[in-house]
Scaffold this motif. Structure first.
Motif, mmCIF file in Angstrom:
data_model
loop_
_atom_site.group_PDB
_atom_site.id
_atom_site.type_symbol
_atom_site.label_atom_id
_atom_site.label_comp_id
_atom_site.label_asym_id
_atom_site.label_seq_id
_atom_site.Cartn_x
_atom_site.Cartn_y
_atom_site.Cartn_z
ATOM 1 N N THR A 213 42.741 31.666 48.362
ATOM 2 C CA THR A 213 42.196 32.910 47.826
ATOM 3 C C THR A 213 42.634 33.055 46.374
ATOM 4 O O THR A 213 43.801 32.833 46.055
ATOM 5 N N ASP A 214 41.690 33.413 45.489
ATOM 6 C CA ASP A 214 42.057 33.556 44.085
ATOM 7 C C ASP A 214 42.635 34.949 43.815
ATOM 8 O O ASP A 214 42.815 35.760 44.732
ATOM 9 N N TRP A 215 42.908 35.228 42.556
ATOM 10 C CA TRP A 215 43.622 36.455 42.200
ATOM 11 C C TRP A 215 42.826 37.727 42.435
ATOM 12 O O TRP A 215 43.376 38.829 42.454
ATOM 13 N N LYS A 216 41.510 37.579 42.671
ATOM 14 C CA LYS A 216 40.684 38.752 42.980
ATOM 15 C C LYS A 216 40.353 38.855 44.462
ATOM 16 O O LYS A 216 39.541 39.688 44.865
ATOM 17 N N GLY A 217 40.975 37.987 45.269
ATOM 18 C CA GLY A 217 40.765 38.058 46.700
ATOM 19 C C GLY A 217 39.568 37.302 47.218
ATOM 20 O O GLY A 217 39.232 37.395 48.403
ATOM 21 N N ASP A 238 28.693 37.204 42.866
ATOM 22 C CA ASP A 238 29.967 37.701 43.401
ATOM 23 C C ASP A 238 31.147 36.789 43.078
ATOM 24 O O ASP A 238 32.151 36.794 43.786
ATOM 25 N N THR A 240 34.407 35.365 40.827
ATOM 26 C CA THR A 240 35.477 36.014 40.068
ATOM 27 C C THR A 240 35.170 36.097 38.572
ATOM 28 O O THR A 240 35.380 37.146 37.952
#
Length: 286
Positions: A213-217, A238, A240
């Motif tokens: 999962t990246d820093w924006k979820g 959608d 990041t």
């Protein structure tokens, strides 16, 4: 310089005598390189020894340097006290021999007390093999009976190529003689990782079950990313960074290669200077 001296010794037929150094204590072998402390421990293959990353110096223990071996062990000169201080430690004896197809095995004699050749040295990355352990009570060259165990080792080091030994290489090119690995066990393990296991293709690498999962979820999977980079680009809102592939929807990897090569071809046609810098056979993506 050291390798030239070693070569000169071999050509002159000089055989250095046994040399001595304390294993533990102040200014000891183990203090300079901690691997020395476990030299008596055998590895999985039964080998007892080490490859030391530091320059090793040892002494002849004969006149005018006979005071370095005493009944209680090795006497080390200490700058703080300006005198020899006894180090109650096992003593290591370095045995020199002639060169072989495996490399050099002789200490490189250097000057010590009053210009006399009382020291011997081995270059960094020398392999030391423990060949014998004598119990306390052995007689030193100066006639003293030493009440410490004696570890007898033989050394092996390789002379660099002629150009490197004579300083002919560029300043950013190192000699293979200065390369090192952490330990014999680490080297064998690293080699096994390369030759003992099947090599995975990129397809197999990316078909494993793995997600993150990246820093924006936003969640991703290896399989999904592989399908993206190998299949047609799909415009998405959608992501990041924002909207992805706004101008690339439906394009395949081969399409991107064709577009890049078309741009390279155009730039080469416009500039003779660019064409002269790189031959056409090396200029395009494949």
């Amino acid at each position: 310089v050291m390798f030239r001296q070693a070569k000169a010794q071999v050509e002159a037929g000089l055989a250095p005598p046994p040399l001595f150094r304390h294993l533990l204590g102040k200014f000891s072998l183990a203090e300079a390189d901690g691997a020395w402390a476990s030299i008596e421990e055998a590895d999985a293959a039964g080998f007892r020894g080490l490859t030391s990353s530091v320059l090793v110096r040892a002494r002849r223990a004969v006149a005018p340097d006979e005071d370095c071996l005493r009944e209680g062990g090795f006497a080390q000169f200490c700058h703080s006290s300006r005198q020899l201080e006894l180090q109650p430690s096992p003593v290591v004896c370095f045995i020199s021999s002639g060169a072989s197809d495996q490399g050099m095995h002789s200490a490189i004699i250097t000057e010590g007390c009053d210009g006399e050749p009382t020291y011997g040295a081995f270059p960094p990355n020398t392999l030391y093999r423990l060949v014998e352990v004598k119990p306390a009570g052995w007689t030193a060259p100066n006639g003293v009976v030493v009440n410490q165990s004696l570890l007898i080792v033989r050394a092996t080091y390789r002379q660099p190529s002629t150009s490197l030994a004579e300083g002919g290489a560029g300043k950013l090119v190192g000699s293979s003689a200065t390369l090192q690995y952490g330990s014999r066990a680490a080297y064998i393990k690293g080699l096994s990782d390369v030759v003992d296991r099947p090599v995975l293709s990129m397809v197999r690498e990316f078909t494993r079950e793995m997600s993150w999962t990246d820093w924006k979820g936003v969640s991703y999977t290896l399989r999904g990313e592989w399908e993206y980079v190998t299949g047609p680009a799909v415009c998405r809102d959608d992501c990041t960074p924002g909207r992805r592939d706004a101008l690339n929807d439906g394009k395949l990897p081969a399409t991107f290669v064709e577009e890049v090569n078309a741009f390279i071809r155009q730039r080469r046609e416009e500039s003779s200077e660019i064409r002269q810098r790189l031959a056409g056979q090396f200029a395009y993506l494949s």
